[in-house]
Each structure stands twice: as C-alpha cells, then as structure tokens.
Design a protein around this motif. Structure first.
Motif, PDB file in Angstrom:
ATOM      1  N   ILE A  21      -9.335   0.500  -1.186  1.00 33.33           N
ATOM      2  CA  ILE A  21      -7.884   0.491  -1.414  1.00 33.33           C
ATOM      3  C   ILE A  21      -7.306   1.892  -1.261  1.00 33.33           C
ATOM      4  O   ILE A  21      -6.266   2.080  -0.602  1.00 33.33           O
ATOM      5  CB  ILE A  21      -7.557  -0.078  -2.815  1.00 33.33           C
ATOM      6  CG1 ILE A  21      -8.014  -1.538  -2.920  1.00 33.33           C
ATOM      7  CG2 ILE A  21      -6.065   0.072  -3.120  1.00 33.33           C
ATOM      8  CD1 ILE A  21      -7.322  -2.512  -1.988  1.00 33.33           C
ATOM      9  N   GLU A  22      -7.977   2.904  -1.825  1.00 31.59           N
ATOM     10  CA  GLU A  22      -7.485   4.284  -1.693  1.00 31.59           C
ATOM     11  C   GLU A  22      -7.410   4.694  -0.219  1.00 31.59           C
ATOM     12  O   GLU A  22      -6.470   5.374   0.196  1.00 31.59           O
ATOM     13  CB  GLU A  22      -8.388   5.270  -2.453  1.00 31.59           C
ATOM     14  CG  GLU A  22      -8.296   5.163  -3.960  1.00 31.59           C
ATOM     15  CD  GLU A  22      -6.940   5.586  -4.526  1.00 31.59           C
ATOM     16  OE1 GLU A  22      -6.156   6.259  -3.809  1.00 31.59           O
ATOM     17  OE2 GLU A  22      -6.654   5.231  -5.679  1.00 31.59           O
TER      18      GLU A  22
ATOM     19  N   THR B 261     -12.417   0.023  -5.122  1.00 35.09           N
ATOM     20  CA  THR B 261     -11.219   0.872  -5.207  1.00 35.09           C
ATOM     21  C   THR B 261     -11.184   1.914  -4.084  1.00 35.09           C
ATOM     22  O   THR B 261     -10.101   2.300  -3.648  1.00 35.09           O
ATOM     23  CB  THR B 261     -11.138   1.566  -6.582  1.00 35.09           C
ATOM     24  OG1 THR B 261     -12.372   2.247  -6.826  1.00 35.09           O
ATOM     25  CG2 THR B 261     -10.872   0.565  -7.702  1.00 35.09           C
ATOM     26  N   ASP B 262     -12.351   2.360  -3.589  1.00 29.21           N
ATOM     27  CA  ASP B 262     -12.362   3.323  -2.475  1.00 29.21           C
ATOM     28  C   ASP B 262     -11.689   2.727  -1.236  1.00 29.21           C
ATOM     29  O   ASP B 262     -10.983   3.427  -0.497  1.00 29.21           O
ATOM     30  CB  ASP B 262     -13.788   3.730  -2.095  1.00 29.21           C
ATOM     31  CG  ASP B 262     -14.396   4.681  -3.115  1.00 29.21           C
ATOM     32  OD1 ASP B 262     -13.657   5.114  -4.022  1.00 29.21           O
ATOM     33  OD2 ASP B 262     -15.610   4.966  -2.999  1.00 29.21           O
TER      34      ASP B 262
ATOM     35  N   LEU C 141      -4.934  -3.763  -6.887  1.00 25.72           N
ATOM     36  CA  LEU C 141      -5.077  -4.144  -5.470  1.00 25.72           C
ATOM     37  C   LEU C 141      -6.537  -4.439  -5.134  1.00 25.72           C
ATOM     38  O   LEU C 141      -6.824  -5.348  -4.343  1.00 25.72           O
ATOM     39  CB  LEU C 141      -4.521  -3.044  -4.565  1.00 25.72           C
ATOM     40  CG  LEU C 141      -2.996  -2.897  -4.612  1.00 25.72           C
ATOM     41  CD1 LEU C 141      -2.558  -1.698  -3.767  1.00 25.72           C
ATOM     42  CD2 LEU C 141      -2.303  -4.164  -4.111  1.00 25.72           C
ATOM     43  N   ALA C 142      -7.471  -3.687  -5.726  1.00 24.63           N
ATOM     44  CA  ALA C 142      -8.901  -3.932  -5.479  1.00 24.63           C
ATOM     45  C   ALA C 142      -9.270  -5.357  -5.903  1.00 24.63           C
ATOM     46  O   ALA C 142      -9.979  -6.075  -5.185  1.00 24.63           O
ATOM     47  CB  ALA C 142      -9.750  -2.909  -6.222  1.00 24.63           C
TER      48      ALA C 142
ATOM     49  N   LYS D 227      -4.387   2.955   1.242  1.00 25.03           N
ATOM     50  CA  LYS D 227      -3.176   3.613   0.713  1.00 25.03           C
ATOM     51  C   LYS D 227      -2.892   4.936   1.432  1.00 25.03           C
ATOM     52  O   LYS D 227      -1.738   5.275   1.683  1.00 25.03           O
ATOM     53  CB  LYS D 227      -3.325   3.888  -0.789  1.00 25.03           C
ATOM     54  CG  LYS D 227      -2.973   2.717  -1.683  1.00 25.03           C
ATOM     55  CD  LYS D 227      -3.009   3.179  -3.140  1.00 25.03           C
ATOM     56  CE  LYS D 227      -2.487   2.109  -4.080  1.00 25.03           C
ATOM     57  NZ  LYS D 227      -2.548   2.555  -5.495  1.00 25.03           N
ATOM     58  N   SER D 228      -3.971   5.669   1.767  1.00 27.10           N
ATOM     59  CA  SER D 228      -3.777   6.978   2.415  1.00 27.10           C
ATOM     60  C   SER D 228      -3.083   6.849   3.769  1.00 27.10           C
ATOM     61  O   SER D 228      -2.484   7.796   4.255  1.00 27.10           O
ATOM     62  CB  SER D 228      -5.118   7.700   2.579  1.00 27.10           C
ATOM     63  OG  SER D 228      -5.883   7.107   3.629  1.00 27.10           O
TER      64      SER D 228
ATOM     65  N   GLU E 224       3.292   3.687  -6.881  1.00 21.46           N
ATOM     66  CA  GLU E 224       2.213   2.868  -6.305  1.00 21.46           C
ATOM     67  C   GLU E 224       1.836   1.687  -7.199  1.00 21.46           C
ATOM     68  O   GLU E 224       1.898   1.807  -8.423  1.00 21.46           O
ATOM     69  CB  GLU E 224       0.934   3.711  -6.177  1.00 21.46           C
ATOM     70  CG  GLU E 224       0.989   4.807  -5.177  1.00 21.46           C
ATOM     71  CD  GLU E 224      -0.276   5.657  -5.210  1.00 21.46           C
ATOM     72  OE1 GLU E 224      -1.346   5.156  -5.627  1.00 21.46           O
ATOM     73  OE2 GLU E 224      -0.189   6.826  -4.814  1.00 21.46           O
TER      74      GLU E 224
ATOM     75  N   THR F 262      -4.385   1.020  -8.129  1.00 21.75           N
ATOM     76  CA  THR F 262      -5.480   0.720  -7.205  1.00 21.75           C
ATOM     77  C   THR F 262      -6.401  -0.396  -7.720  1.00 21.75           C
ATOM     78  O   THR F 262      -6.834  -1.256  -6.953  1.00 21.75           O
ATOM     79  CB  THR F 262      -6.280   2.010  -6.928  1.00 21.75           C
ATOM     80  OG1 THR F 262      -5.399   2.905  -6.242  1.00 21.75           O
ATOM     81  CG2 THR F 262      -7.504   1.768  -6.074  1.00 21.75           C
ATOM     82  N   GLU F 263      -6.672  -0.406  -9.048  1.00 23.71           N
ATOM     83  CA  GLU F 263      -7.569  -1.450  -9.590  1.00 23.71           C
ATOM     84  C   GLU F 263      -6.984  -2.838  -9.365  1.00 23.71           C
ATOM     85  O   GLU F 263      -7.716  -3.814  -9.148  1.00 23.71           O
ATOM     86  CB  GLU F 263      -7.776  -1.307 -11.111  1.00 23.71           C
ATOM     87  CG  GLU F 263      -8.120   0.063 -11.610  1.00 23.71           C
ATOM     88  CD  GLU F 263      -6.895   0.964 -11.716  1.00 23.71           C
ATOM     89  OE1 GLU F 263      -6.737   1.812 -10.788  1.00 23.71           O
ATOM     90  OE2 GLU F 263      -6.111   0.838 -12.660  1.00 23.71           O
TER      91      GLU F 263
ATOM     92  N   PHE G 254       0.808  -1.229   0.000  1.00 22.03           N
ATOM     93  CA  PHE G 254       0.000   0.000   0.000  1.00 22.03           C
ATOM     94  C   PHE G 254       0.841   1.280   0.000  1.00 22.03           C
ATOM     95  O   PHE G 254       0.287   2.363  -0.128  1.00 22.03           O
ATOM     96  CB  PHE G 254      -0.964  -0.001   1.187  1.00 22.03           C
ATOM     97  CG  PHE G 254      -1.953  -1.129   1.107  1.00 22.03           C
ATOM     98  CD1 PHE G 254      -2.994  -1.077   0.186  1.00 22.03           C
ATOM     99  CD2 PHE G 254      -1.820  -2.258   1.902  1.00 22.03           C
ATOM    100  CE1 PHE G 254      -3.896  -2.127   0.076  1.00 22.03           C
ATOM    101  CE2 PHE G 254      -2.708  -3.317   1.795  1.00 22.03           C
ATOM    102  CZ  PHE G 254      -3.746  -3.251   0.882  1.00 22.03           C
TER     103      PHE G 254
END
Ligand code: GLV
Ligand code: MN
Length: 197
Positions: free
Chosen positions: A186-187, A183-184, A175-176, A190-191, A169, A172-173, A164
C-alpha cells in the motif's frame, strides 16, 4: 439529473457569495451573448502526466450559461497507451463520442459485471449515472473523445486517486486490509499518487 430551471436562464454569478444549489443568477438584463458560448473544449490540455490523458472540463464553473440547465461536457485527450482512470460521476449519466483514435471503453455494474467494447472514431458510449467506468487508448496514435452529462456539474471521483492520494490519507492498515495485501504494498502504491489531485 439536475433540478428543472424556473426561468429562461440563470447565468452564473460566481462572485455573488450567495450559497444556493448551483450558482446565484446574475440579473437577466446583464446576460450577454458571451454567456451562452464557450471555447473551453476547443483545445485539449497537456497529456504529459502519469495517466497519459487529460480531461478538459466544461461545466458551470467555467461556462456560466450552463447554470441551472442540467447539461455540460468534457473533452478527453489521450496519448497512445493513455488511460482515463476508473471513475464515477456522482451526479450524472454520461454519453460520449470518440472523435479520433481507438478506445477500449469499460463500464462496471453494481453486480460487478464488466461491459466493454473497442470503439473507433465516430462511435459512442453511455455511462449510467454513478457506475465506475474508464477508457484506454489502445492506439495506434492519439485519441480524443467528447462527452456530455445531464448535470451542470457532474463531479468526478477517480478511484485510484481517491483511494491512494486523498488528503488526509486513508490509513495504510485500512487499505492493506481492504486490498488483502501487506502495508508495504500500500505504501508503494501511495507513493505513486502523492502529487495527484
Ligand atoms: C469521461 O469518461 C469523462 O468523464 O470525462
Ligand atoms: Mn466519465
């Protein structure tokens, strides 16, 4: 796991600029007592971070006398509730000793089985080379462990940070799909790893 040495010692000369498997040796006659002693793990680093833990590394990059000898150590300090996150060492098995506190220690095999135990001060564990493992300070109070490796530079890959917080990076897709979430999600994860190494 490292290659066998071909001389008594090969005190690292990190400034040599010669690229070899390890560090180039400084001239044997230039070796000093100070090359064979270190205070790198006499104290722990700050645990004031999101993990509530700190690994102080004593590998050949900080202890030149270790170069080519196939051994090194770390010290890990934990706040109560602190985690040494799931990680692997690509180049070494690890044997560790709990010096203070109570740690929940887990090891995951290639069959995806968890081996775990709650260890008290004075007790030890072994992490087979390359297997994912972690320690969690259950408390009460702080905890400290000392670990040693059969490599002068075992390397460490933290699973959460590498997935993450890598630079650049992982998309995201991807990792989702891998984590079977949107994807939200994962985001959001990541944050939490933006400033981690
Ligand atoms: C503990 O598992 C460490 O690798 O420092
Ligand atoms: Mn480890």
């Amino acid at each position: 796991a490292d290659p066998d040495p071909l001389q008594d010692f090969c005190v690292a000369d990190p400034t040599s600029g010669i690229t070899v498997n390890g560090f180039a040796c400084k001239a044997a006659r230039a070796a000093r007592s100070s090359d064979f002693f270190s205070s790198a793990i006499s104290k722990g680093g700050s645990t004031d971070n999101p993990n509530g833990s700190n690994a102080t590394v004593m590998d050949a990059t900080v202890f030149p006398g270790l170069n080519t000898l196939g051994v090194s150590m770390n010290r890990v300090d934990f706040e109560e509730g602190g985690i040494n996150p799931p990680h692997v060492h690509p180049r070494a098995s690890e044997v560790g000793y709990v010096a203070e506190g109570i740690l929940y220690v887990g090891i995951l095999s290639t069959e995806n089985k968890l081996y775990s135990k709650i260890l008290k001060a004075g007790e030890s564990f072994v992490m087979p080379r390359g297997l994912l493992h972690f320690q969690y300070n259950m408390g009460p109070g702080k905890a400290t462990q000392f670990v040693s490796f059969n490599s002068q530079k075992p390397g460490i890959v933290f699973a959460p940070q590498t997935l993450f917080g890598s630079k650049p990076e992982i998309p995201t897709e991807i990792l989702a799909k891998a984590f079977r979430v949107d994807t939200d999600t994962i985001e959001y994860i990541k944050s939490k790893f933006q400033d981690d190494c």
